[in-house]
Scaffold this motif. Sequence first.
Motif, short mmCIF file in Angstrom:
data_model
loop_
_atom_site.label_atom_id
_atom_site.label_comp_id
_atom_site.label_asym_id
_atom_site.label_seq_id
_atom_site.Cartn_x
_atom_site.Cartn_y
_atom_site.Cartn_z
N GLY A 63 121.73 21.54 17.49
CA GLY A 63 122.92 21.70 16.12
C GLY A 63 123.92 20.33 17.04
N ASP A 64 124.86 20.17 15.77
CA ASP A 64 125.93 18.62 16.48
C ASP A 64 126.97 19.07 17.69
OD1 ASP A 64 125.78 18.65 13.57
OD2 ASP A 64 127.75 19.74 13.41
N GLU A 70 130.06 18.02 19.91
CA GLU A 70 130.82 17.70 20.05
C GLU A 70 131.55 17.30 21.10
OE1 GLU A 70 133.71 20.78 17.71
OE2 GLU A 70 132.01 21.25 16.68
N THR A 122 132.61 12.92 18.07
CA THR A 122 131.37 14.60 16.82
C THR A 122 129.73 13.67 16.35
OG1 THR A 122 133.39 15.73 16.06
CG2 THR A 122 130.98 15.94 15.73
N LEU A 123 128.98 14.33 17.26
CA LEU A 123 127.38 13.64 17.13
C LEU A 123 127.27 14.67 16.33
CD1 LEU A 123 125.98 11.15 17.21
CD2 LEU A 123 124.87 12.27 18.70
N LYS A 124 126.72 14.64 14.51
CA LYS A 124 126.09 15.58 13.34
C LYS A 124 124.36 15.29 13.94
CE LYS A 124 129.54 16.60 11.65
NZ LYS A 124 129.50 17.51 11.21
N ARG A 125 123.63 16.06 13.81
CA ARG A 125 122.40 16.42 14.28
C ARG A 125 121.67 16.08 13.29
NH1 ARG A 125 118.26 22.44 13.44
NH2 ARG A 125 116.52 21.43 14.84
N GLU A 176 121.66 12.46 13.45
CA GLU A 176 122.72 11.13 13.96
C GLU A 176 122.03 10.30 15.19
OE1 GLU A 176 125.75 11.15 10.83
OE2 GLU A 176 125.82 12.20 12.94
N TYR A 202 128.06 22.26 22.03
CA TYR A 202 126.42 21.56 21.66
C TYR A 202 126.02 22.80 20.47
CZ TYR A 202 121.65 19.10 21.09
OH TYR A 202 120.97 19.04 21.47
N THR A 237 118.33 14.64 17.46
CA THR A 237 119.54 13.69 17.71
C THR A 237 119.41 12.38 18.84
OG1 THR A 237 120.85 16.05 17.40
CG2 THR A 237 121.86 13.69 18.08
#
Length: 586
Positions: free
Chosen positions: A334-335, A337, A359-362, A364, A396, A524
């Motif tokens: 997932g994302d 943070e 924040t890193l999106k899945r 990216e 996570y 990611t």
Amino acid sequence: MKVFFELGWFFKERKKQYLVGISLLIMVAMLQLVPPKIIGVVVDEIGGGSLTVGSLVKWLSLLAASAILMYVIRYYWRIMIFGSSMTLAKRLRAKLFHHFTSMAPSFYQKRRIGDLMAHATNDVSAVQQTAGNGVLTLVDSITTGGFVILAMAITIDWKLTLIALIPMPFMALSTNYYGKLLHARFHHAQAAFSDLNDKTQESITGIKVMKTFGQDKEDIADFKRLSDEVVAKNTRVAKVDSLFDPTISLVVGISFFLTIIFGAKFVVAGDMTLGDLVSFTSYLGLLVWPMLAFGLLFNIMERGSASYDRIQNLLAEKMDVEDKEDALSIRPQGDIEFNINSFTFPGDETPALKDVQFTLKRGETLGVVGKTGAGKTAILKLLMREFDGYDGEIRYGDHVIGDYQAIKLREAIGYVPQEHFLFSASLYQNIAFTNPDVGEDEVTNAARIAQIHDDILRFTEGYNTVVGERGVSLSGGQKQRISIARALLMKPELLILDDSLSAVDAKTEEAILESLKEARTDATTIITSHRLSALVHAHLIIVLHEGAVVEKGTHDELMALKGRYFEMYQLQQLEQQVEEGVSQHE
């Protein structure tokens, strides 16, 4: 005796083997009483003129039977006691190895590899001796000595026995004093061996660097200094150790002297027969080994105690990161943070990170930029949960990373470090290290993505080419790309490239990044790099300075700000143009 109590947990586990072994030792001690008594009887029969061929055969047969029986029993007690001591060594090595593999990288920043190796070899060997020879000498010195003294006192003469034992308290006091000296000196000797072990490991590992800078003589001199120190400290141990035998020999000599003087007097007075005196002196000869064993026992115990203390102190070091009792046994996804207010490495005073949020999106890609010491590595270490002590929270997916089992978190992360470690194995085995059960197609596919496949095919043995220890036969760029291929075989949710494209040229770097983009559409990626061209296509770039985020955005957004990132990028572009101009001129 402290070390025997500390090893009580093992003796309980192996109580059957030790009880059988000790029982057999006691039987041997009793059987040893037979020959001296037979010799005394035969001497008296000779003196009295009553010895016949039949009685001589009888006594000789009894001697032979006792010798054969002792031979068989000694074989089996060795299997029971020494076999158990080897099991202890195996258990301790397994404990140490498990402990080593469970500890976080911070543990290895405080401990030297050579020192850890010394714990797993010399120290374990010393403890093994305690559980083997230590038990032998303890039981044998007590049983043999006790039975011999009882035999002398009961079957021959108690007064002469007391006289012969007069020097014994001196021996007990002396060996106790020697034992205390031995314990302290052996501690220092083991520490010196650890230093030498570490130096040897470090020198062999860095042999190429040493030869490159012509430091062979200096390194040899340093090794000689440490080797001399080991010899000196072990000589100090040996000096104390060498006092045991002369002291015991002196005590035994005095006992024989007293026995001959007073025994002869008792024989002349008719209180003893000549055969009794011969038997008594034979028994006294049997006391030599228990006395020597008693001195040896102090030596073994003190060495074992010092080594067991070192092992226990090492095993007592707690892991920096421990799982909760109800930790999740699933791979996170997932994302991500990342919200850290402050984090300071243990032992440091200045925070490595302060007010770092992103924040890193899945799916990216995050680029992390900054000078050496800016905090890039700290972010990665916290993401991989190498440290727990920080003010803030890292999520996570649906949970904070501390909710997951550490092993499951790390299974989800494919980490390619700045310093690449390759094993002395084939290229295929090095790539498949993270997933040994994969097929050949998957290995070659990972190598293609990492742009190392063609290089491998150019080697004489291809994927079966065996690389030297730590990959010494490969270039820096080749080692980096093999490490990337190895990480890809994990099929990680998060791939971290920690400045791991620095040794490849710009064209190869671009090809690797493009391949990763195509192969990892839903996964990611985090890239830290000094070369900003690697981060141009990242969805988010953060610029760190002294542990804080000073700029954040895409490549275009950061260029528009005309701040630190802009200056760094412009400078690198200028350097590249200069290098290209020089190359064309040449």
